[in-house]
Design a protein around this motif. Structure first.
Motif, PDB file in Angstrom:
ATOM      1  N   ASN A  14       0.808  -1.224   0.000  1.00  0.00           N
ATOM      2  CA  ASN A  14       0.000   0.000   0.000  1.00  0.00           C
ATOM      3  C   ASN A  14       0.843   1.278   0.000  1.00  0.00           C
ATOM      4  OD1 ASN A  14      -2.595  -1.008  -0.187  1.00  0.00           O
ATOM      5  ND2 ASN A  14      -2.847  -1.236   2.036  1.00  0.00           N
ATOM      6  N   SER A  15       1.999   1.244  -0.671  1.00  0.00           N
ATOM      7  CA  SER A  15       2.844   2.441  -0.739  1.00  0.00           C
ATOM      8  C   SER A  15       2.787   3.124  -2.088  1.00  0.00           C
ATOM      9  CB  SER A  15       4.296   2.059  -0.442  1.00  0.00           C
ATOM     10  OG  SER A  15       4.784   1.166  -1.429  1.00  0.00           O
TER      11      SER A  15
ATOM     12  N   LEU B  64      -0.925  11.851  -5.953  1.00  0.00           N
ATOM     13  CA  LEU B  64      -0.767  10.884  -4.878  1.00  0.00           C
ATOM     14  C   LEU B  64      -1.135  11.508  -3.542  1.00  0.00           C
ATOM     15  CD1 LEU B  64       2.679   9.323  -5.938  1.00  0.00           C
ATOM     16  CD2 LEU B  64       0.381   8.739  -6.733  1.00  0.00           C
ATOM     17  N   ASP B  65      -1.430  10.664  -2.558  1.00  0.00           N
ATOM     18  CA  ASP B  65      -1.739  11.148  -1.222  1.00  0.00           C
ATOM     19  C   ASP B  65      -0.491  11.728  -0.569  1.00  0.00           C
ATOM     20  OD1 ASP B  65      -4.312  10.262  -1.623  1.00  0.00           O
ATOM     21  OD2 ASP B  65      -3.928   8.293  -0.684  1.00  0.00           O
TER      22      ASP B  65
ATOM     23  N   TYR C 114       4.588  18.892   3.134  1.00  0.00           N
ATOM     24  CA  TYR C 114       4.811  19.192   1.707  1.00  0.00           C
ATOM     25  C   TYR C 114       5.360  17.941   1.030  1.00  0.00           C
ATOM     26  CZ  TYR C 114       7.017  21.018  -2.521  1.00  0.00           C
ATOM     27  OH  TYR C 114       7.392  21.228  -3.826  1.00  0.00           O
ATOM     28  N   CYS C 115       4.789  17.584  -0.101  1.00  0.00           N
ATOM     29  CA  CYS C 115       5.251  16.447  -0.896  1.00  0.00           C
ATOM     30  C   CYS C 115       5.552  16.947  -2.301  1.00  0.00           C
ATOM     31  CB  CYS C 115       4.182  15.346  -0.958  1.00  0.00           C
ATOM     32  SG  CYS C 115       3.794  14.582   0.638  1.00  0.00           S
TER      33      CYS C 115
ATOM     34  N   ASP D  12       2.687  14.904  -7.377  1.00  0.00           N
ATOM     35  CA  ASP D  12       2.199  14.964  -8.754  1.00  0.00           C
ATOM     36  C   ASP D  12       3.058  14.026  -9.609  1.00  0.00           C
ATOM     37  OD1 ASP D  12       1.213  15.516 -11.228  1.00  0.00           O
ATOM     38  OD2 ASP D  12       1.576  17.672 -11.168  1.00  0.00           O
ATOM     39  N   PRO D  13       2.501  12.988 -10.202  1.00  0.00           N
ATOM     40  CA  PRO D  13       3.299  12.046 -10.995  1.00  0.00           C
ATOM     41  C   PRO D  13       4.079  12.709 -12.123  1.00  0.00           C
ATOM     42  CG  PRO D  13       1.124  11.130 -10.564  1.00  0.00           C
ATOM     43  CD  PRO D  13       1.080  12.561 -10.094  1.00  0.00           C
ATOM     44  N   LYS D  14       3.554  13.799 -12.662  1.00  0.00           N
ATOM     45  CA  LYS D  14       4.266  14.470 -13.755  1.00  0.00           C
ATOM     46  C   LYS D  14       5.587  15.066 -13.280  1.00  0.00           C
ATOM     47  CE  LYS D  14       0.040  15.611 -16.278  1.00  0.00           C
ATOM     48  NZ  LYS D  14      -0.813  16.703 -16.814  1.00  0.00           N
TER      49      LYS D  14
END
Length: 622
Positions: A390-391, A568-569, A574-575, A579-581
């Motif tokens: 689940n990662s 993504l969650d 801050y992550c 954003d996959p892009k």
């Protein structure tokens, strides 16, 4: 009608290199030997170890072509070659192998059952027809090798050390079987190291070779008189076969040269045991005569063993030197007709279909290997899936996502590369023998080999991908899962092609060392530069294309994070890579597409399999 096997001035040279840095030098194994093996006779090529017995057999049978020079008269299409080691299809019964041989070697529709029963009954194997080859004894495996060739009724038999590894009784039974085959009107030629006196007496004709030269050719009963003529006395009650081998192995070059000169290096035959009136065994004279008739070739019990005459071989083989050479135009026409006339009894499609069913039968029956492969894929999928459980939707674990993609490709790579490296070299020996004996062509075999493995690979890859995809928590999208499985399958096929290429080129010992050594640079190029992708030089970017593992990793990353995947969650303040892009841009693969990467992987797959095919062709037809 079967023809004689005649050869003249056969030379065989090989290149010998003592070390990697030293220059190769030419070593002559056969030194212009000549001879004839007649139909209706069981002939044995004898000599000490390293004398050139197998080299001569390989040269005249066509099993070895590189480095061979001379004149050979033989109908190769009507001959068969049985190797020293009896390689047979595992997990296939005797009857099934015989049926396969009939389908491949008999042209047109025929009563296969009657043919199989007749051949097996004549070779005393009918009671073992439902037994697999691995459960047969040594003598039974040898008889099975003969039975598989007998379905096409070949006119010439070549056997390399057929009694090797057999006890005295079993060896005598096999030699009697070879003699019965010869009495049917065909030449049967075999190599044998040092037969016992009882086995030695079963041969109609022997050809003794020492240090690449023919030192005796003729009836076994003429060995002792010939040695006596050469001032070499054989002790009483001594096996002549043992004695002449000892002489060839222990005497000086001058003695060997004298014996070879007396035999004209094979151009003379001890054909008839006779002496002129008033002559004795000690002062018999050599008489030049024409080639003896077939009646003269048969040993007579009324002729004294101590009488002999050495007759030079004046045959069409010798007269061949006086004939004009075939014109260049005729030679070219013969080469052109090879493309239109197949040497095989059945079409390429029939060969492919028979081999495909055979290979699929072996795969299905080898349940132990199937279970091992299934458990291997399931257990490894569980490990990988639980490590990244689940990662897949966590935006703060960018490097874990990359490790996940690396792990997937590494699994497919090592799983598919090492298996053919360790298992395929053994099959190569069997395929080489069957291709040489015109069972089937190399291309139908290779096509059947490739397609027969595909169903199991697809099933195992689907199971592995399904478990990993679900445990990792990737988006529940059928399209994305299908692409994920497709990438894994292509990487598997590419890795398998790479392993087959190594397995077809090297033996198990060398391949097990070369495989990991070759894969290591690919692994290094696969993981290079993911944390500093913008600073990778252009040269390194092109060099990384050489690694199919790198292409697989890039393809997996594109499938996992491409195709408009949602953010993504993020459970932190801050992550940066939620954003996959952004992730695709960071590793510099946002400007490529999956179709381009898959096309490169497919090209590499075809390239490796082409190299495997060319390697097999080089080994089979050199």
């Amino acid at each position: 009608m079967a023809k004689d096997v005649e050869f003249q001035d056969i030379e065989y040279t090989v290149s010998v290199r003592k070390s990697l840095i030293s220059e190769s030098r030419k070593q002559t194994i056969l030194k212009g030997v000549s001879g004839v093996f007649r139909h209706g006779q069981l002939s044995a090529i004898m000599g000490p170890s390293g004398a050139g017995k197998s080299s001569l057999l390989n040269a005249i049978s066509g099993y070895r072509k590189t480095g061979v020079q001379g004149t050979i008269h033989i109908n190769r299409k009507a001959s068969c070659y049985i190797t020293q080691e009896d390689h047979h299809q595992p997990l296939i019964t005797v009857e099934e192998m015989m049926h396969m041989a009939c389908q491949l070697k008999i042209k047109g529709k025929a009563n296969y059952a009657e043919t199989i029963t007749d051949v097996l009954s004549n070779l005393n194997l009918n009671h073992r027809r439902n037994v697999t080859a691995d459960r047969l004894s040594g003598g039974e495996r040898k008889r099975l090798s003969i039975a598989l060739e007998m379905v096409a009724n070949p006119s010439i038999f070549f056997l390399d050390e057929p009694t090797s590894g057999l006890d005295e009784v079993t060896a005598a039974v096999c030699v009697r079987l070879f003699r019965d085959l010869a009495k049917q009107g065909r030449p049967v030629v075999c190599t044998i190291h040092q037969p016992s006196a009882s086995i030695f007496a079963l041969f109609d004709h022997i050809y003794v070779i020492a240090r690449g030269q023919c030192v005796f050719q003729g009836n076994p009963k003429a060995v002792v008189p010939f040695l006596s003529h050469m001032q070499i006395e054989c002790p009483r009650h001594y096996n002549p076969a043992d004695f002449i081998i000892e002489i060839c192995d222990s005497e000086t070059h001058e003695v060997i040269a004298a014996m070879s000169e007396a035999m004209y290096n094979g151009k003379a035959i001890c054909a008839k045991l006779q002496l002129p009136q008033g002559a004795t065994a000690g002062n018999s004279t050599s008489t030049a005569a024409s080639r003896p008739t077939e009646e003269d070739d048969q040993p007579s019990s009324l002729e004294p063993v101590s009488d002999f005459v050495i007759k030079p071989l004046v045959t069409s083989m010798v007269l061949e030197q006086a004939r004009p050479r075939v014109s260049t135009l005729v030679q070219k026409m013969k080469q052109i007709t090879r493309f239109f006339h197949s040497p095989h009894a059945v079409s390429g499609f029939v060969q492919f279909w028979v081999l495909f069913r055979l290979m699929w039968t072996k795969i299905v029956r080898n349940r132990t290997v199937l279970w091992i492969q299934f458990l291997h894929h399931v257990i490894c999928a569980m490990f990988v899936g639980l490590i990244f459980f689940n990662s897949a939707n966590d935006g703060a674990r960018m490097f874990d996502h990359l490790k996940f993609c690396l792990g997937i490709c590494f699994f497919f790579c090592y799983t598919q590369v090492m298996v053919p490296i360790l298992s395929y070299p053994r099959e190569v020996k069997l395929v080489k023998k069957e291709c040489f004996n015109r069972w089937y062509g190399l291309f139908p075999y290779y096509l059947a080999l490739t397609l027969s493995r595909l169903p199991v690979q697809v099933f195992l890859n689907v199971i592995f991908s399904l478990i990993v995809y679900w445990l990792a928590g990737l988006p529940a999208e059928l399209f994305r899962y299908a692409l994920f499985t497709l990438v894994g399958l292509i990487v598997s096929l590419c890795a398998e092609g790479f392993g087959l290429m190594i397995g077809a080129t090297f033996n198990v010992m060398n391949g097990s060392a070369i495989g990991p050594l070759t894969i290591a640079p690919f692994l290094g190029l696969a993981i290079y530069g993911f944390d500093f992708a913008p600073q990778i030089p252009v040269i390194m970017q092109w060099l990384m294309r050489v690694s199919f593992i790198r292409g697989g990793i890039v393809s997996v990353v594109l499938v996992v994070f491409g195709y408009d995947r949602q953010r993504l969650d993020c459970n932190e303040m801050y992550c940066h890579f939620d954003d996959p892009k952004v992730l695709l841009h960071y590793v510099r693969i946002d400007n490529t597409n999956l179709l381009f990467e898959l096309s490169i992987l497919i090209s590499m797959t075809l390239f490796y399999r082409l190299l495997c095919y060319l390697s097999l062709r080089r080994r089979f037809y050199k």
